[in-house]
Design a protein around this motif. Structure first.
Motif, PDB file in Angstrom:
ATOM      1  N   GLY A  23      22.378 -89.332 -54.963  1.00  0.00           N
ATOM      2  CA  GLY A  23      22.900 -89.271 -53.604  1.00  0.00           C
ATOM      3  C   GLY A  23      21.826 -89.551 -52.579  1.00  0.00           C
ATOM      4  N   PHE A  24      20.663 -88.933 -52.742  1.00  0.00           N
ATOM      5  CA  PHE A  24      19.559 -89.171 -51.813  1.00  0.00           C
ATOM      6  C   PHE A  24      19.154 -90.637 -51.804  1.00  0.00           C
ATOM      7  CE2 PHE A  24      14.845 -89.551 -51.510  1.00  0.00           C
ATOM      8  CZ  PHE A  24      14.749 -89.351 -50.140  1.00  0.00           C
ATOM      9  N   LEU A  25      18.984 -91.231 -52.990  1.00  0.00           N
ATOM     10  CA  LEU A  25      18.573 -92.629 -53.071  1.00  0.00           C
ATOM     11  C   LEU A  25      19.639 -93.557 -52.495  1.00  0.00           C
ATOM     12  CD1 LEU A  25      16.967 -92.664 -56.646  1.00  0.00           C
ATOM     13  CD2 LEU A  25      15.804 -92.573 -54.439  1.00  0.00           C
ATOM     14  N   SER A  26      20.894 -93.219 -52.693  1.00  0.00           N
ATOM     15  CA  SER A  26      21.981 -94.044 -52.150  1.00  0.00           C
ATOM     16  C   SER A  26      21.968 -94.041 -50.630  1.00  0.00           C
ATOM     17  CB  SER A  26      23.338 -93.543 -52.668  1.00  0.00           C
ATOM     18  OG  SER A  26      23.434 -93.675 -54.075  1.00  0.00           O
ATOM     19  N   GLU A  27      21.732 -92.883 -50.043  1.00  0.00           N
ATOM     20  CA  GLU A  27      21.692 -92.794 -48.584  1.00  0.00           C
ATOM     21  C   GLU A  27      20.483 -93.550 -48.025  1.00  0.00           C
ATOM     22  OE1 GLU A  27      24.028 -91.829 -46.837  1.00  0.00           O
ATOM     23  OE2 GLU A  27      25.168 -90.306 -47.904  1.00  0.00           O
ATOM     24  N   LEU A  28      19.347 -93.475 -48.720  1.00  0.00           N
ATOM     25  CA  LEU A  28      18.134 -94.125 -48.231  1.00  0.00           C
ATOM     26  C   LEU A  28      18.200 -95.637 -48.400  1.00  0.00           C
ATOM     27  CD1 LEU A  28      15.233 -93.803 -47.104  1.00  0.00           C
ATOM     28  CD2 LEU A  28      14.449 -93.637 -49.479  1.00  0.00           C
ATOM     29  N   LEU A  29      18.638 -96.102 -49.568  1.00  0.00           N
ATOM     30  CA  LEU A  29      18.632 -97.534 -49.869  1.00  0.00           C
ATOM     31  C   LEU A  29      19.903 -98.236 -49.412  1.00  0.00           C
ATOM     32  CD1 LEU A  29      17.112 -97.401 -53.475  1.00  0.00           C
ATOM     33  CD2 LEU A  29      15.928 -97.740 -51.307  1.00  0.00           C
ATOM     34  N   LYS A  30      20.882 -97.467 -48.935  1.00  0.00           N
ATOM     35  CA  LYS A  30      22.133 -98.024 -48.417  1.00  0.00           C
ATOM     36  C   LYS A  30      22.899 -98.813 -49.487  1.00  0.00           C
ATOM     37  CE  LYS A  30      21.036 -96.342 -44.436  1.00  0.00           C
ATOM     38  NZ  LYS A  30      21.610 -95.032 -44.049  1.00  0.00           N
ATOM     39  N   GLU A  31      22.883 -98.290 -50.698  1.00  0.00           N
ATOM     40  CA  GLU A  31      23.684 -98.843 -51.785  1.00  0.00           C
ATOM     41  C   GLU A  31      23.923 -97.740 -52.802  1.00  0.00           C
ATOM     42  OE1 GLU A  31      21.197-101.019 -54.971  1.00  0.00           O
ATOM     43  OE2 GLU A  31      20.229-101.580 -53.074  1.00  0.00           O
ATOM     44  N   ASP A  32      24.939 -97.895 -53.634  1.00  0.00           N
ATOM     45  CA  ASP A  32      25.229 -96.885 -54.640  1.00  0.00           C
ATOM     46  C   ASP A  32      24.215 -96.981 -55.767  1.00  0.00           C
ATOM     47  OD1 ASP A  32      27.420 -95.711 -53.403  1.00  0.00           O
ATOM     48  OD2 ASP A  32      28.807 -97.209 -54.181  1.00  0.00           O
ATOM     49  N   ALA A 175      20.601 -84.236 -36.803  1.00  0.00           N
ATOM     50  CA  ALA A 175      21.100 -85.127 -37.843  1.00  0.00           C
ATOM     51  C   ALA A 175      22.123 -86.093 -37.260  1.00  0.00           C
ATOM     52  CB  ALA A 175      21.717 -84.323 -38.990  1.00  0.00           C
ATOM     53  N   LYS A 176      21.671 -87.319 -37.011  1.00  0.00           N
ATOM     54  CA  LYS A 176      22.533 -88.323 -36.376  1.00  0.00           C
ATOM     55  C   LYS A 176      23.337 -89.123 -37.399  1.00  0.00           C
ATOM     56  CE  LYS A 176      18.816 -89.818 -34.286  1.00  0.00           C
ATOM     57  NZ  LYS A 176      17.925 -88.642 -34.403  1.00  0.00           N
ATOM     58  N   ASP A 177      22.935 -89.102 -38.655  1.00  0.00           N
ATOM     59  CA  ASP A 177      23.671 -89.806 -39.700  1.00  0.00           C
ATOM     60  C   ASP A 177      23.446 -89.081 -41.020  1.00  0.00           C
ATOM     61  OD1 ASP A 177      21.110 -90.560 -40.578  1.00  0.00           O
ATOM     62  OD2 ASP A 177      21.197 -92.471 -39.511  1.00  0.00           O
ATOM     63  N   THR A 178      23.977 -89.639 -42.098  1.00  0.00           N
ATOM     64  CA  THR A 178      23.910 -88.946 -43.386  1.00  0.00           C
ATOM     65  C   THR A 178      22.491 -88.926 -43.965  1.00  0.00           C
ATOM     66  OG1 THR A 178      24.710 -91.027 -44.367  1.00  0.00           O
ATOM     67  CG2 THR A 178      26.323 -89.255 -44.027  1.00  0.00           C
ATOM     68  N   LEU A 179      21.693 -89.953 -43.691  1.00  0.00           N
ATOM     69  CA  LEU A 179      20.296 -89.889 -44.138  1.00  0.00           C
ATOM     70  C   LEU A 179      19.573 -88.765 -43.418  1.00  0.00           C
ATOM     71  CD1 LEU A 179      17.870 -90.901 -45.705  1.00  0.00           C
ATOM     72  CD2 LEU A 179      17.495 -92.619 -43.910  1.00  0.00           C
ATOM     73  N   ASP A 180      19.841 -88.594 -42.129  1.00  0.00           N
ATOM     74  CA  ASP A 180      19.242 -87.494 -41.376  1.00  0.00           C
ATOM     75  C   ASP A 180      19.624 -86.138 -41.963  1.00  0.00           C
ATOM     76  OD1 ASP A 180      17.979 -89.203 -39.663  1.00  0.00           O
ATOM     77  OD2 ASP A 180      19.196 -88.738 -37.908  1.00  0.00           O
ATOM     78  N   GLN A 181      20.837 -86.042 -42.494  1.00  0.00           N
ATOM     79  CA  GLN A 181      21.249 -84.785 -43.119  1.00  0.00           C
ATOM     80  C   GLN A 181      20.337 -84.460 -44.303  1.00  0.00           C
ATOM     81  OE1 GLN A 181      25.414 -85.115 -44.101  1.00  0.00           O
ATOM     82  NE2 GLN A 181      26.042 -85.380 -41.968  1.00  0.00           N
ATOM     83  N   TRP A 182      19.985 -85.485 -45.068  1.00  0.00           N
ATOM     84  CA  TRP A 182      19.048 -85.271 -46.168  1.00  0.00           C
ATOM     85  C   TRP A 182      17.675 -84.855 -45.648  1.00  0.00           C
ATOM     86  CZ3 TRP A 182      18.393 -84.487 -51.136  1.00  0.00           C
ATOM     87  CH2 TRP A 182      19.455 -84.715 -52.001  1.00  0.00           C
ATOM     88  N   ASP A 194      28.761 -78.559 -42.713  1.00  0.00           N
ATOM     89  CA  ASP A 194      29.441 -79.790 -42.303  1.00  0.00           C
ATOM     90  C   ASP A 194      28.715 -81.055 -42.750  1.00  0.00           C
ATOM     91  OD1 ASP A 194      27.282 -79.444 -40.633  1.00  0.00           O
ATOM     92  OD2 ASP A 194      28.328 -80.081 -38.809  1.00  0.00           O
ATOM     93  N   PHE A 195      27.648 -80.926 -43.536  1.00  0.00           N
ATOM     94  CA  PHE A 195      26.931 -82.107 -44.014  1.00  0.00           C
ATOM     95  C   PHE A 195      27.760 -82.811 -45.093  1.00  0.00           C
ATOM     96  CE2 PHE A 195      22.242 -80.919 -42.933  1.00  0.00           C
ATOM     97  CZ  PHE A 195      22.560 -81.011 -41.584  1.00  0.00           C
ATOM     98  N   THR A 196      27.823 -84.128 -44.997  1.00  0.00           N
ATOM     99  CA  THR A 196      28.657 -84.910 -45.910  1.00  0.00           C
ATOM    100  C   THR A 196      27.876 -85.966 -46.684  1.00  0.00           C
ATOM    101  OG1 THR A 196      29.169 -86.485 -44.126  1.00  0.00           O
ATOM    102  CG2 THR A 196      30.680 -84.615 -44.435  1.00  0.00           C
ATOM    103  N   ALA A 197      26.567 -85.995 -46.561  1.00  0.00           N
ATOM    104  CA  ALA A 197      25.760 -87.014 -47.233  1.00  0.00           C
ATOM    105  C   ALA A 197      25.937 -86.931 -48.744  1.00  0.00           C
ATOM    106  CB  ALA A 197      24.288 -86.846 -46.871  1.00  0.00           C
ATOM    107  N   LYS A 198      25.866 -88.090 -49.395  1.00  0.00           N
ATOM    108  CA  LYS A 198      25.991 -88.140 -50.846  1.00  0.00           C
ATOM    109  C   LYS A 198      24.925 -87.267 -51.499  1.00  0.00           C
ATOM    110  CE  LYS A 198      27.788 -92.875 -50.868  1.00  0.00           C
ATOM    111  NZ  LYS A 198      27.523 -94.282 -51.266  1.00  0.00           N
ATOM    112  N   GLY A 199      25.338 -86.478 -52.468  1.00  0.00           N
ATOM    113  CA  GLY A 199      24.420 -85.651 -53.223  1.00  0.00           C
ATOM    114  C   GLY A 199      24.198 -84.261 -52.679  1.00  0.00           C
ATOM    115  N   LEU A 200      24.482 -84.043 -51.402  1.00  0.00           N
ATOM    116  CA  LEU A 200      24.192 -82.725 -50.822  1.00  0.00           C
ATOM    117  C   LEU A 200      25.155 -81.653 -51.291  1.00  0.00           C
ATOM    118  CD1 LEU A 200      23.014 -83.402 -47.152  1.00  0.00           C
ATOM    119  CD2 LEU A 200      21.650 -82.834 -49.167  1.00  0.00           C
TER     120      LEU A 200
END
Length: 281
Positions: A23-32, A175-182, A194-200
């Motif tokens: 999830g963290f890598l997906s949010e950072l690299l902007k791909e699954d 946290a302005k976006d999902t990467l910021d949530q990480w 309320d955080f929705t980032a992948k992996g969290l």
């Protein structure tokens, strides 16, 4: 919540824990991103303090790419050199003798640092290799034949290593976006409801201190204690160095006054030094 550095060092043992890092890598690299395997962990520790100051792992994703994840808690002035060495080492070690160069793995170097690395106002930096014409300012691309041979790659930057630097302490906690949530979690060791980032959501469930076995809880508590002790040691060294610098400056002032035959009583009043200290100059 368990700190990210300790969790990826101790808990990446099954696919469930993989999902957090994916999830963290997906949010950072902007791909699954899907992790295929953990290839190395803590491979280049040299000093005892590395156990808690630094965490590094090397994983391979489903596209056969290599991802270096390094977490550094204390300042290192040559850290950029470490980043360069890490990608070079990964490239050279994961190609066999006699293999064609086209089999070199794409490497991502992801660096999570808890100190002010370099100079810059942002908290996430991305570096990659582009070739720009010095006369026409055009970007060098791959030829059609190269693109075909290399599986659809269009430009050299898709071959060369890419670097990410996350300066955690510089994040403003908004946290302005999902990467910021990480990054909020990396900085505050907290995942908001309320955080929705992948992996969290998986991290919130799997990386809880209260579900760790007793021995692991003790190990984690010791890790936190080591971090606090090291931070205190670094602060003490910094304060001592500042005090020495101030003392040396005062001594230099006293030497100047003494060379001009200023009465010792005035030098004492001006610098705060003792008579014995001044006479010893």
């Amino acid at each position: 919540m368990i700190r990210f550095d300790w969790a990826i060092k101790r808990l990446l043992r099954n696919k469930a824990d993989f999902s957090v890092l994916e999830g963290f890598l997906s949010e950072l690299l902007k791909e699954d991103v899907q992790i295929q395997d953990v290839l190395e962990s803590e491979s280049n520790q040299q000093f005892a303090t590395d156990k808690y100051n630094r965490v590094d792992i090397l994983v391979k994703n489903s596209k056969e790419e290599l991802v270096i994840i390094e977490i550094q808690n204390q300042n290192e002035y040559d850290y950029f050199h470490r980043m360069s060495y890490g990608t070079s080492k990964a490239i050279s070690e994961y190609i066999s003798v006699g293999e064609p160069y086209q089999n070199i793995k794409k490497v991502y170097s992801i660096n999570i640092v808890y100190f002010d690395l370099g100079q810059g106002n942002d908290y996430v930096y991305h570096g990659k290799t582009d070739f720009i014409g010095i006369h026409n300012s055009d970007k060098l691309m791959l030829s059609a034949k190269q693109t075909e041979m290399l599986g659809g790659k269009l430009e050299p930057s898709q071959i060369f290593p890419e670097y990410f630097v996350i300066k955690v302490n510089q994040f403003d906690n908004v946290a302005k976006d999902t990467l910021d949530q990480w990054i909020y979690y990396l900085k505050n060791n907290e995942i908001k409801d309320d955080f929705t980032a992948k992996g969290l959501s998986q991290a919130r469930e799997l990386w809880r201190v209260d579900i760790l076995p007793e021995e692991e809880q003790k190990s984690y508590s010791q890790h936190l204690k080591d971090l606090r002790n090291e931070a205190s040691r670094i602060l003490t060294l910094k304060v001592d160095a500042e005090d020495r610098a101030k003392k040396e400056k005062v001594l230099d002032i006293a030497k100047g006054l003494k060379s001009k035959n200023i009465p010792i009583e005035i030098i004492i009043e001006t610098t705060g030094l003792t008579k014995a200290e001044i006479e010893a100059l």
